[in-house]
Design a protein around this motif. Structure first.
Motif, PDB file in Angstrom:
ATOM      1  N   SER A 128       0.816  -1.213   0.000  1.00  0.00           N
ATOM      2  CA  SER A 128       0.000   0.000   0.000  1.00  0.00           C
ATOM      3  C   SER A 128       0.846   1.257   0.000  1.00  0.00           C
ATOM      4  O   SER A 128       0.662   2.151  -0.826  1.00  0.00           O
ATOM      5  N   ASN A 129       1.784   1.348   0.933  1.00  0.00           N
ATOM      6  CA  ASN A 129       2.611   2.542   1.084  1.00  0.00           C
ATOM      7  C   ASN A 129       4.082   2.186   0.939  1.00  0.00           C
ATOM      8  O   ASN A 129       4.509   1.100   1.314  1.00  0.00           O
ATOM      9  N   GLY A 130       4.840   3.115   0.381  1.00  0.00           N
ATOM     10  CA  GLY A 130       6.290   2.947   0.317  1.00  0.00           C
ATOM     11  C   GLY A 130       6.800   2.163  -0.872  1.00  0.00           C
ATOM     12  O   GLY A 130       8.017   2.036  -1.044  1.00  0.00           O
ATOM     13  N   LYS A 131       5.907   1.658  -1.725  1.00  0.00           N
ATOM     14  CA  LYS A 131       6.415   0.802  -2.806  1.00  0.00           C
ATOM     15  C   LYS A 131       7.205   1.588  -3.847  1.00  0.00           C
ATOM     16  O   LYS A 131       8.161   1.070  -4.419  1.00  0.00           O
ATOM     17  N   SER A 132       6.831   2.849  -4.080  1.00  0.00           N
ATOM     18  CA  SER A 132       7.610   3.653  -5.039  1.00  0.00           C
ATOM     19  C   SER A 132       9.006   3.922  -4.511  1.00  0.00           C
ATOM     20  O   SER A 132      10.002   3.766  -5.231  1.00  0.00           O
ATOM     21  N   THR A 133       9.102   4.330  -3.242  1.00  0.00           N
ATOM     22  CA  THR A 133      10.407   4.597  -2.649  1.00  0.00           C
ATOM     23  C   THR A 133      11.243   3.322  -2.583  1.00  0.00           C
ATOM     24  O   THR A 133      12.443   3.336  -2.900  1.00  0.00           O
ATOM     25  N   THR A 134      10.632   2.203  -2.200  1.00  0.00           N
ATOM     26  CA  THR A 134      11.363   0.938  -2.126  1.00  0.00           C
ATOM     27  C   THR A 134      11.873   0.529  -3.500  1.00  0.00           C
ATOM     28  O   THR A 134      13.030   0.104  -3.655  1.00  0.00           O
ATOM     29  N   THR A 135      11.026   0.650  -4.514  1.00  0.00           N
ATOM     30  CA  THR A 135      11.432   0.319  -5.885  1.00  0.00           C
ATOM     31  C   THR A 135      12.591   1.185  -6.336  1.00  0.00           C
ATOM     32  O   THR A 135      13.598   0.685  -6.857  1.00  0.00           O
ATOM     33  N   ALA A 136      12.458   2.496  -6.141  1.00  0.00           N
ATOM     34  CA  ALA A 136      13.512   3.422  -6.564  1.00  0.00           C
ATOM     35  C   ALA A 136      14.803   3.187  -5.795  1.00  0.00           C
ATOM     36  O   ALA A 136      15.905   3.310  -6.348  1.00  0.00           O
ATOM     37  N   LEU A 137      14.687   2.834  -4.507  1.00  0.00           N
ATOM     38  CA  LEU A 137      15.882   2.584  -3.694  1.00  0.00           C
ATOM     39  C   LEU A 137      16.607   1.322  -4.157  1.00  0.00           C
ATOM     40  O   LEU A 137      17.845   1.310  -4.261  1.00  0.00           O
ATOM     41  N   ILE A 138      15.869   0.263  -4.458  1.00  0.00           N
ATOM     42  CA  ILE A 138      16.494  -0.956  -4.985  1.00  0.00           C
ATOM     43  C   ILE A 138      17.230  -0.643  -6.282  1.00  0.00           C
ATOM     44  O   ILE A 138      18.390  -1.050  -6.477  1.00  0.00           O
ATOM     45  N   HIS A 139      16.565   0.071  -7.160  1.00  0.00           N
ATOM     46  CA  HIS A 139      17.166   0.441  -8.451  1.00  0.00           C
ATOM     47  C   HIS A 139      18.430   1.279  -8.235  1.00  0.00           C
ATOM     48  O   HIS A 139      19.464   1.059  -8.889  1.00  0.00           O
TER      49      HIS A 139
END
Length: 466
Positions: A128-139
């Protein structure tokens, strides 16, 4: 782009001609299919025709004659609250319905991979929350450590618009519930579940349907590793369903609220420190307090999830830690945009509701808080328990006076405009203060979207520095 496999010489209908729809049509054509495009909007159909695609009226009685499949854009409902009439008809006629995510997973691997030394991998992030930041951080971590990588999905590019895989490449995909719910193929190598809170409930007929859509990435996908946030009951349930035993290290449990030391593999954050435990022993620790791009407990959860995902690829803790420090955060999400005279200026324009604003308010000290806009149902009274670190509030927009009434007793100023609020903060803020834009409201009273609101705030702050 990724040419779609499996439809060579066949007609495939494409419903919805936004970014993902046009990319899907191009990828189908590149794979030898004949895309038949349709959108209710005449403007969207005109753009498709300008791009060289044939438009095919899918509302006609004979629309699906000779059509092998219907590919629909994620935003078009296929079941709840009521199925789109075109999708419902395709299903009734036995036409397979899919989306671009399903096409990606059936087309990503090619015969070229036989010559690679290292197989490409996919990491998929949902929640729900944080998936954009998590995705960008992994990348970002992968880029900083020299791994070939691309990012796509609900963030950045459409999944079929990326380039074919390189040797050893890692593709990182952010996937929404709209995307996971319908995709006929879901085969991530590593799947990440951040958390769950109420959202899109009409589209999924309640929390159970919403969770079920997220769960498909794990239940249907069968990832080699599953990174599961266990700070909510749904995450605990999902981790329990996937693990065969407490010691099963194919499931990496993640928390930002408690210690997780008794499992095969866990990563958690407490008091600003990330800890990795394996088989009952701590194997690594990172101090997150000085990582300016990841402030607050909610971002520490994102850091734990990203850390776990790249550790599952074999990256070393020290190289991950170095990449954390060079991560600047995503625009409009707890983004530090300047430090002027000892005052930190933070753009969290994406905090459009009470829950996200509360997380931002908990993340900083000595806050001068800019809030307001088009208020949402229920007001902001619930934020009263998150104001202990707010020195003063500066309310803007349509809801400025409503916010002042809801938060009676809080030192505040009715500024109405962003210009007035930034100017007041610039006059009154002292070294050690944080000026935080966390509106707790929609932007539509003064801006077309939260991005434009954040950009205006950023431009006004930049002018102060000049």
């Amino acid at each position: 782009m990724i040419p779609v496999q499996g439809f060579e010489g066949q007609k495939v209908a494409v419903l919805g001609l936004g970014r993902s729809g046009l990319a899907t049509a191009a990828a189908l054509r590149a794979g030898g299919a004949e895309p038949l495009c349709w959108d209710d909007s005449p403007e969207s159909r005109a753009r498709a025709e300008e791009a060289g695609f044939a438009c095919h009226d899918l509302t006609r009685a004979d629309a699906f004659e000779g059509v092998a499949a219907l590919i629909t854009s994620p935003g078009i409902p296929h079941l709840y609250p009521a199925p789109n009439k075109i999708i419902a008809r395709a299903m009734a006629e036995g036409i397979p319905v899919d989306n671009d995510i399903g096409l990606f997973f059936r087309s990503w691997a090619t015969a070229d991979w036989d010559a690679f030394d290292t197989m490409p991998r996919t990491i998929c992030v949902t929640g729900s929350n944080g998936k954009s930041t998590t995705t960008a951080l992994i990348h970002h971590i992968l880029q900083e450590t020299g791994r070939p990588t691309q990012m796509a999905g609900n963030i950045g590019r459409g999944v079929l618009d990326i380039e074919p895989a390189e040797d050893g490449e890692v593709v990182v995909l952010e996937l929404s519930s709209y995307q996971t719910d319908l995709a006929r193929a879901l085969t991530p190598d590593i799947a990440v579940f951040t958390n769950l809170s109420p959202d899109h409930l009409d589209r999924h007929a309640g929390m159970g349907g919403y969770f079920a859509a997220k769960r498909r990435l794990f239940a249907e996908g069968g990832p080699d590793r599953a990174v599961i946030g266990v700070d909510e009951p749904e995450g605990i349930y999902l981790a329990n369903q996937l693990a065969t035993a407490r010691e099963d290290d194919r499931v990496i449990r993640v928390s930002s609220t408690r210690k997780l030391g008794d499992y095969g593999w866990s990563v958690f954050a407490r008091k600003g420190f990330l800890s990795e435990w394996r088989k009952g022993r701590q194997v690594a620790s990172i101090d997150l307090r000085a990582v300016t791009g990841l402030p607050g407990a909610h971002n520490h959860q994102n850091a734990c999830a990203a850390y776990a995902a790249v550790r599952a690829l074999g990256l070393a803790p020290r190289e991950i830690e170095a990449a954390f420090h060079s991560f600047s955060g995503l625009p409009h999400r707890s983004q530090t945009i300047a430090e002027i005279g000892g005052v930190r200026w933070v753009n969290d324009s994406k905090a459009t509701n009470v829950d996200s604003a509360a997380k931002a308010l908990d993340a900083f000290d000595n806050i001068r808080w800019i809030a307001g806009g088009l208020g949402k149902e229920g007001g902001v009274t619930a934020l009263g328990q998150h104001l202990s670190k707010v020195r003063k509030a500066y309310f803007i927009g349509h809801s400025a006076r409503d916010f002042a009434l809801d938060l009676d007793g809080l030192d505040h100023e009715i500024c109405e405009t962003m210009e007035a609020a930034v100017a007041a903060c610039a006059r009154e803020a002292e070294a050690g203060d944080t000026v935080l834009l966390a509106p707790a409201a929609a932007s539509f009273d003064q801006y077309p979207n939260f991005e434009k609101r954040g950009e205006h705030f950023t431009a006004l702050v930049a002018a102060l520095g000049g």
